[in-house]
Write a protein that holds these residues in place. Structure first.
Motif, mmCIF file in Angstrom:
data_model
loop_
_atom_site.group_PDB
_atom_site.id
_atom_site.type_symbol
_atom_site.label_atom_id
_atom_site.label_comp_id
_atom_site.label_asym_id
_atom_site.label_seq_id
_atom_site.Cartn_x
_atom_site.Cartn_y
_atom_site.Cartn_z
ATOM 1 N N ASP A 1 6.622 16.703 -6.749
ATOM 2 C CA ASP A 1 7.784 17.040 -5.909
ATOM 3 C C ASP A 1 7.394 17.932 -4.745
ATOM 4 O OD1 ASP A 1 9.684 15.568 -7.354
ATOM 5 O OD2 ASP A 1 9.900 17.177 -8.820
ATOM 6 N N GLY A 2 6.240 17.617 -4.150
ATOM 7 C CA GLY A 2 5.754 18.381 -3.014
ATOM 8 C C GLY A 2 5.495 17.503 -1.807
ATOM 9 N N LEU A 3 5.142 18.140 -0.691
ATOM 10 C CA LEU A 3 4.916 17.441 0.567
ATOM 11 C C LEU A 3 3.602 17.898 1.202
ATOM 12 C CD1 LEU A 3 8.440 18.151 2.107
ATOM 13 C CD2 LEU A 3 7.751 15.964 1.095
ATOM 14 N N ILE A 4 2.846 16.948 1.740
ATOM 15 C CA ILE A 4 1.703 17.299 2.576
ATOM 16 C C ILE A 4 2.211 17.794 3.925
ATOM 17 C CG2 ILE A 4 -0.237 16.366 3.901
ATOM 18 C CD1 ILE A 4 -0.991 16.701 1.029
ATOM 19 N N GLY A 5 3.237 17.092 4.438
ATOM 20 C CA GLY A 5 3.825 17.479 5.709
ATOM 21 C C GLY A 5 2.811 17.463 6.832
ATOM 22 N N HIS A 6 2.846 18.480 7.660
ATOM 23 C CA HIS A 6 1.958 18.579 8.811
ATOM 24 C C HIS A 6 0.638 19.269 8.457
ATOM 25 C CE1 HIS A 6 0.823 18.534 12.936
ATOM 26 N NE2 HIS A 6 1.061 19.803 13.201
ATOM 27 N N GLY A 7 0.432 19.543 7.179
ATOM 28 C CA GLY A 7 -0.838 20.097 6.748
ATOM 29 C C GLY A 7 -0.891 21.600 6.637
#
Length: 504
Positions: free
Chosen positions: A394-400
């Protein structure tokens, strides 16, 4: 004697201009011939200003340099108190796998000849010998996914625009870098602007676009000046052929990092999210087919075209191919940009690369993927840095971005901040985001005050479900990630003294 002094925003804030002037003055006083080159940053921010001197064995680094350290640069270099040895041997840099950022910090960012000497425009030259279909296929085969957060396959997006029928097509760079703890877009624009220009030129060539825009925020004045100059230089040199590129400055609204709100802003409207479908690849800027990608996505394409799709795909794991510029920020000893192939663990990034907290206290939490990213506890540090592995938690890499907190952090307050951030930045177009975030702040305030804690926790959980699945875009849709991860992994912070007293 050539001395390199960085000129990116971070270095300038730490006195790089004063250092450069002091070096020139010291050289003049000693009668020593010195060329001061203003390069971009290598991204080792805890060492900035990182000054480099060219020697017979390579460039030697000194940092973080102060004015008092300047005279010693003209003496025994090995005895200098800030001597770091060969820059490429600094562990933080040596451990990286730099592809997208391979030129950052090496040259004057606006030196076109230096850019070419380091392999610049090789990708564009190769693309011009290929058909648009072949270029799109190459990007698709590389496995490159959008580096702005969504992770959508770049080649598929390009192919959709390429096959769309229209009298005008556009390429748009989303450089509206608004996530806390992120700076990779800024670093590329300030340290290697021609790389972004080349990537957008390749995209335009592939899909048949003749106009392009780089949309960034007003808080990036140095990047804006650098990109504007790079476009002018490349245009005068005839490198862009019939492509017209332009930098557009936004007012800093976080929601304009969402692609359709960004397009509305580019059109001169209030930045509000558009409903999908239609997708921008078919009906985008001014109603025309539009490639809209993040800065890092475009900046990575020249390497892929120059070295081949397979060479890029050889890095990474699973469906996460290539490298990611991980940005280490917050309470961390070695803050900066670390480009590495997907697959390294979260714990390795924080402890081995970042050196743990700057405060020396134990790490308690890491927020991954910006202000609306999930909080990871230390017990999750074995998670591979990979899109699917993060999604499974339930996480995100997103923009790093990775923002580190030590054990003094109050996670209930951090959850409240996420809701407050969403309420402040909401464009107001959809009810779950506009109203739900405000109600979320109010409910979390009750929890923090110890008022009907269990009932209000249940209410927050229900509210987060509504935000996640009912919001029109990721601003409201991602707000539940930090809130629910904080509640899940740090439940004790939501049942503090006041809450425990009320429960009793």
């Amino acid at each position: 004697m050539r001395i390199f002094v960085p000129q990116d925003a971070a270095s300038l804030a730490l006195g790089a201009d004063r250092i450069a002037r002091a070096i020139a003055a010291e050289a003049a006083a000693r009668g020593t011939e010195v060329t001061v080159v203003r390069n971009g940053s290598r991204g080792l921010f805890w060492l900035e200003p990182l000054v480099e001197i060219e020697t017979a064995t390579g460039r030697v680094g000194f940092g973080p340099l102060t004015l008092a350290d300047v005279p010693a640069l003209f003496g025994d270099l090995a005895a200098h108190p800030k001597h770091l040895g060969l820059v490429q041997e600094i562990p933080f840099l040596k451990k990286q796998q730099r592809l997208t950022f391979e030129r950052c910090g090496i040259t004057d960012p606006l030196d076109l000849d230096a850019y070419r000497a380091l392999g610049g425009f090789a990708g564009l030259d190769k693309a011009r010998a290929m058909s648009g279909k072949e270029v799109c296929a190459e990007v698709k085969a590389s496995g490159l996914r959008g580096r702005g957060g969504a992770g959508f396959p770049t080649g598929i997006k390009w192919e959709t625009v390429r096959t769309a029928v229209a009298d005008q097509k556009y390429v748009v760079c989303n450089a509206d870098e608004g996530d806390s703890g992120t700076f990779s877009d800024r670093l590329i624009m300030e340290a290697d602007p021609f790389c972004l220009v080349e990537g957008m030129a390749i995209a335009a060539l592939a899909v048949g676009a003749t106009r392009g825009y780089i949309y960034t925020r007003s808080e990036y004045p140095h990047a804006i000046r650098m990109m504007t100059s790079a476009i002018e230089i490349a245009t005068r040199a005839g490198l862009l052929e019939d492509l017209q590129l332009e930098v557009r400055e936004g007012a800093g609204a976080y929601v304009c990092g969402e692609e359709t709100a960004l397009l509305d802003s580019l059109e001169g409207k209030r930045g509000q999210v558009r409903a999908k479908p239609p997708i921008p690849a078919l009906i985008g800027l001014f109603g025309k087919p539009t490639v809209i990608n993040n800065t890092i996505s475009f900046a990575t394409v020249p390497w892929i075209l120059a070295h081949g799709a397979q060479a890029y795909a050889d890095y990474g794991m699973g469906r996460s191919r290539g490298t990611m510029p991980v940005q280490l920020a917050g309470n961390i000893k070695h803050g900066g940009l670390f480009e590495i192939a997907f697959g390294i663990t979260l714990g390795e990034l924080i402890n081995d690369i970042g050196g743990g907290t700057a405060s020396g206290r134990p790490v308690r939490a890491v927020q991954a993927g910006g202000p609306l990213g999930a909080y990871f506890a230390v017990s999750q540090f074995d998670t591979p840095y990979d899109y699917e592995a993060f999604a499974a938690k339930d996480g995100l890499i997103g923009h790093g971005g990775l923002v580190v907190f030590d054990d003094a952090a109050d996670m209930a307050q951090m959850a409240r901040f996420a809701m407050e951030f969403c309420a402040h930045e909401s464009c107001g177009k959809c009810t779950p985001c506009r109203i739900g975030s405000t109600r979320g702040v109010e409910t979390l305030d009750k929890i923090i005050a110890g008022e009907a804690v269990e009932q209000n926790l249940a209410l927050v959980t229900d509210l987060c479900e509504t935000l996640k699945f009912g919001s029109l875009c990721a601003l409201g849709g991602f707000t539940p990630y930090p809130v629910m991860s904080a509640i899940k992994h740090f439940p004790e912070d939501f049942r503090g003294p006041a809450a425990k007293l009320a429960a009793e």
